[in-house]
Write an enzyme that holds these catalytic residues in place. Structure first.
Site, PDB file in Angstrom:
ATOM      1  N   CYS A  85      -1.500  -1.056  -3.500  1.00 28.48           N
ATOM      2  CA  CYS A  85      -2.532   0.026  -3.140  1.00 28.48           C
ATOM      3  C   CYS A  85      -2.731   1.099  -3.080  1.00 28.48           C
ATOM      4  O   CYS A  85      -1.386   1.784  -2.404  1.00 28.48           O
ATOM      5  CB  CYS A  85      -3.463  -1.413  -2.662  1.00 28.48           C
ATOM      6  N   HIS A 118       1.173  -1.245  -0.412  1.00 33.36           N
ATOM      7  CA  HIS A 118       0.088   0.381   0.039  1.00 33.36           C
ATOM      8  C   HIS A 118       0.999   1.106   0.013  1.00 33.36           C
ATOM      9  O   HIS A 118       2.077   0.850   0.760  1.00 33.36           O
ATOM     10  CB  HIS A 118      -0.872  -0.406   1.477  1.00 33.36           C
ATOM     11  N   SER A 119       0.310   2.334  -0.820  1.00 35.05           N
ATOM     12  CA  SER A 119       1.558   3.984  -1.091  1.00 35.05           C
ATOM     13  C   SER A 119       2.979   3.547  -1.354  1.00 35.05           C
ATOM     14  O   SER A 119       2.960   2.212  -2.520  1.00 35.05           O
ATOM     15  CB  SER A 119       0.876   4.076   0.199  1.00 35.05           C
ATOM     16  N   LEU A 120       4.104   3.722  -0.561  1.00 35.92           N
ATOM     17  CA  LEU A 120       5.514   3.499  -0.788  1.00 35.92           C
ATOM     18  C   LEU A 120       5.554   2.152  -1.089  1.00 35.92           C
ATOM     19  O   LEU A 120       5.882   1.375  -2.161  1.00 35.92           O
ATOM     20  CB  LEU A 120       5.969   3.366   1.074  1.00 35.92           C
TER      21      LEU A 120
END
Length: 239
Positions: A104, A76-78
């Site tokens: 994500c 998720h993200s990073l």
């Protein structure tokens, strides 16, 4: 019954244990394997990394044996950028490919405008980091006001933002695994930025939007987990 391992990579400032509660909610055949990054959680004594590709190479060496069993990658993200780079580094080591890659909550590697750029290539002050946390709306105000907690969290967050801000996309042959993108309809990534993930694989691609902002994976946890199970169950049957 074939068991699949889901290697989960955390978002900025977090330990991989943010995924631990998923273990109680997912079926027994889908095993959550949080991938801890240096400098946090059980690896707190290790130095923080600010070079995303070097970190992906390190993790590939560490996770190489895990790829002997059927597995999927999620971030998720990073964590999504890191999962993508990890897939390429594992491929370079000759490892079996993941059954799927779940990206994500972030723009595709080629569409980072508005995310990184010059603004995040240099270390940010504590106040700038707290301001970003408020913008992302995932940290309670009482946590932001807790100096002891912040003294532990902000160095990790500062390094993680540098991982993203200094990230440089490299042109390589596309992945062959299915690539599933999950986004929040109130998050900062546009639909075009999310759809651009589709250029990173010559396998199947999907985009699923959920209500909520950046942390939709927690706000709407059950539908998100349902999406993972639906995407991976056919692989379990054929593995």
């Amino acid at each position: 019954m074939t068991t699949l391992n889901l290697l989960c990579l955390p978002y900025s400032g977090a330990s991989a244990m943010v995924y631990s509660r998923w273990r109680r909610k997912l079926p027994a055949w889908l095993q959550v394997r949080p991938v801890e990054l240096p400098g946090r959680g059980a690896r707190m004594a290790e130095p923080l990394q600010t070079d995303l590709q070097a970190l992906a190479r390190q993790l590939a060496g560490e996770q190489r044996l895990a790829t002997a069993a059927p597995y999927a990658l999620l971030g998720h993200s990073l964590g999504a950028l890191l999962a993508f780079e990890l897939a390429h580094e594992l491929k370079a080591l000759g490892c079996p490919p993941p059954l799927a890659l779940f990206a994500c909550g972030t723009a595709a590697p080629t569409r980072r405008e508005g995310y990184d750029g010059e603004n995040w290539r240099e270390p940010k002050s504590d106040e700038a980091l707290k301001s970003e946390l408020r913008t992302l709306n995932g940290t309670p105000e009482e946590v932001l006001a807790n100096d002891e907690l912040m003294s532990l969290t902000l160095p990790i967050l500062r390094a993680d933002f540098l991982l993203c801000g200094r990230y440089a996309y490299r042109q390589r042959p596309t992945l062959g695994c299915p690539l599933h993108v999950l986004g929040g309809d109130a998050d900062r990534a546009s639909q075009a930025q999310l759809l651009a993930w589709g250029r990173e694989t010559h396998g199947p691609f999907s985009l699923r939007m959920f209500p909520g902002g950046h942390f939709f994976i927690h706000e709407h946890e059950d539908p998100v987990l349902g999406e993972l199970v639906a995407a991976l169950e056919p692989h379990r049957m054929s593995a």
